[in-house]
Design an enzyme around this catalytic site. Structure first.
Site, PDB file in Angstrom:
ATOM      1  CG  HIS A 106      -0.951   9.005   3.297  1.00  0.00           C
ATOM      2  ND1 HIS A 106      -1.114   7.663   3.584  1.00  0.00           N
ATOM      3  CD2 HIS A 106      -0.547   9.562   4.459  1.00  0.00           C
ATOM      4  CE1 HIS A 106      -0.805   7.426   4.854  1.00  0.00           C
ATOM      5  NE2 HIS A 106      -0.450   8.568   5.404  1.00  0.00           N
ATOM      6  NE  ARG A 158      -3.337   2.538   2.535  1.00  0.00           N
ATOM      7  CZ  ARG A 158      -3.294   3.373   3.575  1.00  0.00           C
ATOM      8  NH1 ARG A 158      -2.759   3.006   4.722  1.00  0.00           N
ATOM      9  NH2 ARG A 158      -3.790   4.579   3.468  1.00  0.00           N
ATOM     10  CD  GLU A 215      -4.652   7.558   9.842  1.00  0.00           C
ATOM     11  OE1 GLU A 215      -4.170   8.602  10.324  1.00  0.00           O
ATOM     12  OE2 GLU A 215      -4.332   6.434  10.249  1.00  0.00           O
ATOM     13  CE1 TYR A 234      -1.876   3.855  12.657  1.00  0.00           C
ATOM     14  CE2 TYR A 234       0.145   2.785  13.391  1.00  0.00           C
ATOM     15  CZ  TYR A 234      -0.595   3.387  12.393  1.00  0.00           C
ATOM     16  OH  TYR A 234      -0.067   3.516  11.141  1.00  0.00           O
ATOM     17  CD  GLU A 244      -1.546   3.979   7.994  1.00  0.00           C
ATOM     18  OE1 GLU A 244      -1.291   4.448   9.125  1.00  0.00           O
ATOM     19  OE2 GLU A 244      -1.708   4.679   6.992  1.00  0.00           O
ATOM     20  CG  ASN A 246      -5.245   3.436   8.500  1.00  0.00           C
ATOM     21  OD1 ASN A 246      -5.406   2.464   7.770  1.00  0.00           O
ATOM     22  ND2 ASN A 246      -4.646   4.546   8.090  1.00  0.00           N
TER      23      ASN A 246
END
Ligand code: PNW
Length: 495
Positions: free
Chosen positions: A142, A97, A188, A332, A399, A330
């Site tokens: 991005h 990606r 995002e 985290y 991600e 995504n």
């Protein structure tokens, strides 16, 4: 820290995490890794590339970035992409990606001027990936908006941007769509809009919290939908690819089982994930009702003529909803959320519109990034919430990753991947959720936005002091390679 302390910390880290599962990922599950143009390419003004908002921001306000770093050279992937492909091959990943730099293709942002050398760069990259059996997953945006478009107002300027983005997307489908089958329109958007046009800490550094940040989101959502429809009408039949928009979210865990904390946590995730996801992924479309109601009410009390949250017409709601072929997520980390009385009217802003307290448990293990605590169980809960809220879409994790200071012996990253992947696998096997792919952020250490080159996410180390930008595999690269090859997270998996 001496060695004993490091050893002790690693032992506590291991104890704090549950045993990873010995189940296997499904045969057709796909593994990949990711980067983004500004973070790795360099070549910021080479061969006709135009200036983008991160070029301008890092050059104009160098003190806003750790050690005054910038992406002028970064990992030099503009020249070293064949080496990057060697790394991907060695990892054995199914897909890579990466994102297109809009201003490398369109130096002024509009399609009247195309930079052929920039186009060729991506054609060569895509061709080399395909020759090596690696599927390109391409993000159109991005965060690196052409600077000339920012000078006309950028994302908050809805009338300007929707059509310009649509032109750019159509051009990308035309140029690369015979080879590229996975498209992500935006990465995002919350970071683009809230950090870029709300708090103003990211490029372009506009502080208009709860006003321009909402307009920005409105534009992005409309732009995505238009690009999706263009794909649908003009390309899907011949190119047969899939289109999505990447949305990020932490998991938000209620601080207690009180009704109020549960309501606060739900409100928080509706304002973060739902803000972008609801109009596109929810069967009813539109912004979450809780956002519409609260922002309208506070705007009125603040003396605004109408809500600071722009409205979609009912035609627009219908046009936008369902514009996805899979849901890309995504994630985290996790935060706890506690209910509080609404912030008094006064300061206009997104966080005041939400009015909750979010915090991270001090006992959670840290990464090198202040915001990134290691909370693997949160990911399983987030996936369950997304599945339930959006009517069981196919989910691709686009991600997920861990930061440290760049050491080759990166045990912390291995534990992170092992335990996050374990929770994702349990979501598939135990909870029956349709997660079909996983993307490790990142292939290599790179320009980590405001933190420059101080926080590292790579499976490969990059030596930024060396003009060759030498890449070296970390221990985590070996770990990930084994996971990709065996679909198994531990030494021995059940069959
Ligand atoms: C993502 N936060 O950004 C981006 O897509 C990547 O470009 C970036 O390098 C990666 O995560 C690691 O940071 C985020 O503050 C930036 O919560 C900030 C946050 C989350 C994600």
């Amino acid at each position: 820290m001496n060695l004993n302390t490091v050893f002790f910390l690693l032992i506590t880290l291991r104890l704090a995490l549950a045993e990873p599962t010995n189940k296997k990922f499904p045969e057709n599950f796909l593994f990949g890794t990711a980067t983004a143009s500004y973070q790795v390419e360099g070549g910021w003004n080479e061969d006709g590339k135009g200036e983008n908002i991160w070029d301008y921001f890092t050059h104009t306000y160098p003190d806003r970035i750790a050690n005054q770093a910038n992406g002028d050279i970064a990992c030099n992937s503009y020249h070293k992409y064949l080496e990057d492909i060697e790394m991907l091959k060695d990892l054995g990943v199914h897909f890579y990606r990466f994102s297109l730099s809009w201003s490398r293709i369109l130096p002024e942002g509009h399609i009247e001027k195309i930079n052929q050398v920039g186009v060729d760069y991506y054609k060569n990259l895509i061709k080399a990936l395909k020759e090596n059996g690696i599927e390109p997953y391409v993000t159109l945006y991005h965060w690196d908006l052409p600077q000339p478009l920012q000078e006309k107002g950028g994302w908050p300027n809805t009338d300007l941007m929707v059509d310009l983005f649509a032109d750019y997307a159509r051009l990308a489908f035309t140029l690369f769509g015979d080879q590229v089958k996975y498209w992500m329109t935006f990465n995002e958007a919350k970071q683009t809009c809230q950090l870029g046009y709300g708090y103003g800490v990211f490029a372009p550094g506009i502080q208009s919290n709860g006003i321009d940040s909402y307009k920005c989101a409105h534009t992005v959502i409309k732009s995505h939908a238009k690009a999706y429809h263009i794909y649908d009408e003009e390309f899907r039949k011949t190119q047969n690819g899939r289109v999505s928009m990447v949305i990020d979210s932490d998991w938000f865990e209620p601080a207690s089982d009180s009704d109020k904390d549960i309501e606060a946590a739900e409100r928080k995730i509706q304002f973060t994930f739902g803000w972008y996801a609801n109009p596109i992924y929810h069967p009813d479309g539109n912004y979450p009702q809780v956002m519409i109601d609260r922002i309208a009410e506070r705007s009125k009390k603040e003396g605004f003529e109408k809500s600071r949250l722009p409205e979609f017409t009912s035609d627009e709601i219908d046009y936008i909803k369902g514009t996805f072929d899979f849901l890309s997520l995504n994630t985290y980390t996790t935060s706890m959320v506690k209910w509080i009385d609404d912030y008094p009217i006064g300061n206009v802003g997104y966080d005041n519109d939400i009015s909750v307290v979010a915090y991270q448990d001090p006992s959670w293990n840290s990464s090198a990034s202040s915001w990134l605590k290691v909370v693997p169980w949160g990911t399983r809960k987030l996936i369950n919430w997304v599945d339930k809220t959006y009517n069981h879409p196919e989910i691709v994790i686009t991600e997920n990753g861990f930061s440290d200071y760049g050491e080759l012996d990166d045990e912390g990253r291995i534990l992170y991947y092992q335990n996050y992947l374990s929770n994702i696998l349990e979501a598939i096997k135990e909870d029956g959720i349709n997660v079909t792919g996983y993307t490790a952020w990142s292939l290599m250490d790179n320009f980590e936005w405001l933190n420059g080159y101080t926080e590292k996410f790579g499976l490969y180390q990059v030596d930024f002091d060396d003009e060759n930008r030498t890449r070296t595999p970390k221990k985590s690269a070996d770990f990930y390679k084994k996971v990709v090859a065996t679909k198994c997270l531990v030494n021995q998996c059940e069959d």
